[in-house]
Design a protein around this motif. Sequence first.
Motif, PDB file in Angstrom:
ATOM      1  N   LEU A  30       0.836  -1.208   0.000  1.00  0.00           N
ATOM      2  CA  LEU A  30       0.000   0.000   0.000  1.00  0.00           C
ATOM      3  C   LEU A  30       0.868   1.255   0.000  1.00  0.00           C
ATOM      4  CD1 LEU A  30      -2.867   1.220   0.167  1.00  0.00           C
ATOM      5  CD2 LEU A  30      -2.644   1.105   2.661  1.00  0.00           C
ATOM      6  N   LEU A  31       1.934   1.234   0.768  1.00  0.00           N
ATOM      7  CA  LEU A  31       2.866   2.368   0.791  1.00  0.00           C
ATOM      8  C   LEU A  31       3.489   2.579  -0.582  1.00  0.00           C
ATOM      9  CD1 LEU A  31       4.431   4.548   2.362  1.00  0.00           C
ATOM     10  CD2 LEU A  31       6.053   2.749   3.035  1.00  0.00           C
ATOM     11  N   ALA A  32       3.904   1.506  -1.228  1.00  0.00           N
ATOM     12  CA  ALA A  32       4.514   1.612  -2.555  1.00  0.00           C
ATOM     13  C   ALA A  32       3.515   2.168  -3.576  1.00  0.00           C
ATOM     14  CB  ALA A  32       5.030   0.245  -3.007  1.00  0.00           C
ATOM     15  N   ASP A  33       2.287   1.680  -3.544  1.00  0.00           N
ATOM     16  CA  ASP A  33       1.269   2.206  -4.458  1.00  0.00           C
ATOM     17  C   ASP A  33       0.985   3.674  -4.180  1.00  0.00           C
ATOM     18  OD1 ASP A  33       0.875  -0.063  -5.981  1.00  0.00           O
ATOM     19  OD2 ASP A  33      -1.017  -0.623  -5.027  1.00  0.00           O
ATOM     20  N   THR A  34       0.889   4.021  -2.907  1.00  0.00           N
ATOM     21  CA  THR A  34       0.576   5.398  -2.530  1.00  0.00           C
ATOM     22  C   THR A  34       1.703   6.336  -2.934  1.00  0.00           C
ATOM     23  OG1 THR A  34      -0.760   4.588  -0.679  1.00  0.00           O
ATOM     24  CG2 THR A  34      -0.087   6.894  -0.601  1.00  0.00           C
ATOM     25  N   TYR A  35       2.937   5.920  -2.704  1.00  0.00           N
ATOM     26  CA  TYR A  35       4.067   6.773  -3.068  1.00  0.00           C
ATOM     27  C   TYR A  35       4.177   6.916  -4.586  1.00  0.00           C
ATOM     28  CZ  TYR A  35       8.376   9.302  -2.600  1.00  0.00           C
ATOM     29  OH  TYR A  35       9.314  10.299  -2.651  1.00  0.00           O
ATOM     30  N   THR A  36       3.964   5.842  -5.303  1.00  0.00           N
ATOM     31  CA  THR A  36       4.011   5.905  -6.765  1.00  0.00           C
ATOM     32  C   THR A  36       2.915   6.822  -7.296  1.00  0.00           C
ATOM     33  OG1 THR A  36       4.941   3.672  -6.822  1.00  0.00           O
ATOM     34  CG2 THR A  36       4.005   4.516  -8.883  1.00  0.00           C
ATOM     35  N   LEU A  37       1.718   6.728  -6.722  1.00  0.00           N
ATOM     36  CA  LEU A  37       0.627   7.619  -7.120  1.00  0.00           C
ATOM     37  C   LEU A  37       0.948   9.063  -6.754  1.00  0.00           C
ATOM     38  CD1 LEU A  37      -2.148   8.102  -8.326  1.00  0.00           C
ATOM     39  CD2 LEU A  37      -3.143   7.426  -6.111  1.00  0.00           C
ATOM     40  N   TYR A  38       1.561   9.277  -5.597  1.00  0.00           N
ATOM     41  CA  TYR A  38       1.994  10.624  -5.212  1.00  0.00           C
ATOM     42  C   TYR A  38       2.929  11.199  -6.274  1.00  0.00           C
ATOM     43  CZ  TYR A  38       5.194  14.042  -3.268  1.00  0.00           C
ATOM     44  OH  TYR A  38       5.979  15.152  -3.121  1.00  0.00           O
ATOM     45  N   LEU A  39       3.942  10.434  -6.637  1.00  0.00           N
ATOM     46  CA  LEU A  39       4.935  10.904  -7.607  1.00  0.00           C
ATOM     47  C   LEU A  39       4.285  11.195  -8.964  1.00  0.00           C
ATOM     48  CD1 LEU A  39       7.956  11.475  -7.954  1.00  0.00           C
ATOM     49  CD2 LEU A  39       8.231   9.088  -8.639  1.00  0.00           C
TER      50      LEU A  39
END
Length: 163
Positions: A30-39
Amino acid sequence: MAKTAKKSATIDLGMDDKQRRAIAEGLSRLLADTYTLYLKTHNFHWNVTGPQFNSLHLMFEGQYTELALAVDLIAERIRALGEPAPGSYSAYATLATIAEAKGQPPAEEMVRILAEDQLAVVRTARSIFPLADAAHDEPTADLLTQRMQIHEKTAWMLRATLG
Protein backbone atom coordinates in the motif's frame (compact mmCIF):
# COMPACT_ATOMS: atom_id res chain seq x y z
CA MET A 1 33.47 -7.38 31.28
CA ALA A 2 31.56 -5.68 28.52
CA LYS A 3 27.81 -5.88 28.61
CA THR A 4 26.15 -7.47 25.64
CA ALA A 5 23.85 -5.27 23.63
CA LYS A 6 20.25 -5.35 24.74
CA LYS A 7 17.90 -7.28 22.57
CA SER A 8 15.11 -5.21 21.13
CA ALA A 9 11.87 -5.41 23.03
CA THR A 10 9.44 -8.14 22.11
CA ILE A 11 6.48 -6.87 20.15
CA ASP A 12 3.32 -8.26 21.69
CA LEU A 13 0.36 -6.58 20.03
CA GLY A 14 -1.99 -9.47 20.71
CA MET A 15 -1.35 -11.10 17.35
CA ASP A 16 1.22 -13.66 16.37
CA ASP A 17 4.38 -12.67 14.56
CA LYS A 18 3.26 -14.27 11.30
CA GLN A 19 0.08 -12.17 11.25
CA ARG A 20 1.97 -9.02 12.21
CA ARG A 21 4.53 -9.51 9.46
CA ALA A 22 1.89 -10.35 6.84
CA ILE A 23 -0.02 -7.17 7.66
CA ALA A 24 3.19 -5.12 7.48
CA GLU A 25 3.98 -6.69 4.08
CA GLY A 26 0.52 -5.74 2.82
CA LEU A 27 0.95 -2.22 4.15
CA SER A 28 4.32 -2.06 2.39
CA ARG A 29 2.52 -2.72 -0.91
CA LEU A 30 0.00 0.00 0.00
CA LEU A 31 2.87 2.37 0.79
CA ALA A 32 4.51 1.61 -2.56
CA ASP A 33 1.27 2.21 -4.46
CA THR A 34 0.58 5.40 -2.53
CA TYR A 35 4.07 6.77 -3.07
CA THR A 36 4.01 5.91 -6.77
CA LEU A 37 0.63 7.62 -7.12
CA TYR A 38 1.99 10.62 -5.21
CA LEU A 39 4.93 10.90 -7.61
CA LYS A 40 2.74 10.49 -10.69
CA THR A 41 0.20 13.05 -9.45
CA HIS A 42 2.95 15.54 -8.66
CA ASN A 43 4.45 15.00 -12.13
CA PHE A 44 1.06 15.62 -13.75
CA HIS A 45 0.59 18.75 -11.60
CA TRP A 46 3.83 20.15 -12.97
CA ASN A 47 3.21 19.17 -16.59
CA VAL A 48 -0.51 19.51 -17.28
CA THR A 49 -1.41 21.86 -20.14
CA GLY A 50 -4.52 22.90 -22.00
CA PRO A 51 -7.80 24.70 -21.38
CA GLN A 52 -8.32 23.02 -17.99
CA PHE A 53 -4.80 23.83 -16.82
CA ASN A 54 -5.70 25.91 -13.78
CA SER A 55 -8.41 23.63 -12.40
CA LEU A 56 -6.38 20.44 -12.98
CA HIS A 57 -3.17 22.01 -11.67
CA LEU A 58 -4.96 22.91 -8.42
CA MET A 59 -6.82 19.58 -8.21
CA PHE A 60 -3.62 17.60 -8.65
CA GLU A 61 -1.90 19.74 -6.00
CA GLY A 62 -4.59 18.92 -3.47
CA GLN A 63 -4.29 15.23 -4.34
CA TYR A 64 -0.51 14.97 -4.10
CA THR A 65 -0.54 16.92 -0.83
CA GLU A 66 -3.02 14.43 0.65
CA LEU A 67 -0.93 11.51 -0.65
CA ALA A 68 2.24 12.97 0.94
CA LEU A 69 0.53 12.88 4.31
CA ALA A 70 -0.80 9.38 3.66
CA VAL A 71 2.61 7.83 3.01
CA ASP A 72 3.72 8.98 6.44
CA LEU A 73 0.67 7.44 8.15
CA ILE A 74 1.14 4.14 6.33
CA ALA A 75 4.88 3.98 7.02
CA GLU A 76 4.31 4.78 10.69
CA ARG A 77 1.76 1.96 10.96
CA ILE A 78 4.32 -0.45 9.48
CA ARG A 79 6.84 0.73 12.09
CA ALA A 80 4.26 0.39 14.89
CA LEU A 81 3.92 -3.23 13.79
CA GLY A 82 7.67 -3.58 14.36
CA GLU A 83 8.74 -3.91 10.75
CA PRO A 84 10.90 -1.64 8.58
CA ALA A 85 9.03 0.58 6.14
CA PRO A 86 10.33 0.44 2.56
CA GLY A 87 11.70 3.77 1.45
CA SER A 88 13.50 3.47 -1.88
CA TYR A 89 12.45 3.72 -5.50
CA SER A 90 13.74 0.21 -6.15
CA ALA A 91 11.64 -1.19 -3.29
CA TYR A 92 8.57 0.69 -4.50
CA ALA A 93 9.12 -0.51 -8.07
CA THR A 94 9.12 -4.10 -6.80
CA LEU A 95 6.10 -3.71 -4.51
CA ALA A 96 3.80 -1.33 -6.42
CA THR A 97 0.94 -2.34 -8.68
CA ILE A 98 0.82 1.16 -10.19
CA ALA A 99 3.11 1.85 -13.13
CA GLU A 100 5.23 4.96 -13.34
CA ALA A 101 4.10 7.62 -15.80
CA LYS A 102 5.66 7.40 -19.24
CA GLY A 103 6.04 10.75 -20.99
CA GLN A 104 3.53 13.55 -20.67
CA PRO A 105 0.04 12.50 -21.77
CA PRO A 106 -2.65 15.04 -22.65
CA ALA A 107 -4.63 16.48 -19.72
CA GLU A 108 -7.68 14.26 -20.23
CA GLU A 109 -5.47 11.16 -20.29
CA MET A 110 -3.76 12.30 -17.08
CA VAL A 111 -7.16 12.47 -15.38
CA ARG A 112 -8.15 9.02 -16.68
CA ILE A 113 -4.84 7.48 -15.57
CA LEU A 114 -5.08 8.99 -12.09
CA ALA A 115 -8.69 7.81 -11.69
CA GLU A 116 -7.62 4.25 -12.54
CA ASP A 117 -4.62 4.45 -10.21
CA GLN A 118 -6.77 5.71 -7.33
CA LEU A 119 -8.89 2.57 -7.71
CA ALA A 120 -5.77 0.40 -7.85
CA VAL A 121 -4.82 1.76 -4.42
CA VAL A 122 -8.33 0.90 -3.19
CA ARG A 123 -7.85 -2.68 -4.38
CA THR A 124 -4.48 -2.94 -2.65
CA ALA A 125 -5.96 -1.61 0.61
CA ARG A 126 -8.94 -3.96 0.34
CA SER A 127 -6.62 -6.95 -0.13
CA ILE A 128 -5.10 -6.33 3.32
CA PHE A 129 -8.45 -6.34 5.15
CA PRO A 130 -8.69 -10.14 5.60
CA LEU A 131 -5.29 -10.12 7.31
CA ALA A 132 -6.22 -7.24 9.61
CA ASP A 133 -9.61 -8.80 10.40
CA ALA A 134 -8.13 -12.20 11.22
CA ALA A 135 -5.63 -10.57 13.61
CA HIS A 136 -8.25 -8.25 15.12
CA ASP A 137 -5.96 -5.40 14.07
CA GLU A 138 -8.39 -2.52 14.38
CA PRO A 139 -5.79 0.26 13.94
CA THR A 140 -4.80 -1.16 10.55
CA ALA A 141 -8.45 -1.75 9.60
CA ASP A 142 -9.21 1.88 10.51
CA LEU A 143 -6.29 3.12 8.41
CA LEU A 144 -7.41 0.97 5.46
CA THR A 145 -11.00 2.20 5.75
CA GLN A 146 -9.87 5.82 5.73
CA ARG A 147 -7.54 5.29 2.79
CA MET A 148 -10.20 3.48 0.76
CA GLN A 149 -12.75 6.20 1.44
CA ILE A 150 -10.36 8.94 0.29
CA HIS A 151 -9.23 7.06 -2.84
CA GLU A 152 -12.78 6.10 -3.86
CA LYS A 153 -13.93 9.73 -3.51
CA THR A 154 -10.91 11.02 -5.42
CA ALA A 155 -11.48 8.51 -8.23
CA TRP A 156 -15.12 9.62 -8.44
CA MET A 157 -14.08 13.28 -8.65
CA LEU A 158 -11.56 12.51 -11.37
CA ARG A 159 -14.14 10.52 -13.35
CA ALA A 160 -16.64 13.37 -12.96
CA THR A 161 -14.04 15.72 -14.46
CA LEU A 162 -14.08 13.57 -17.59
CA GLY A 163 -17.85 13.96 -17.91
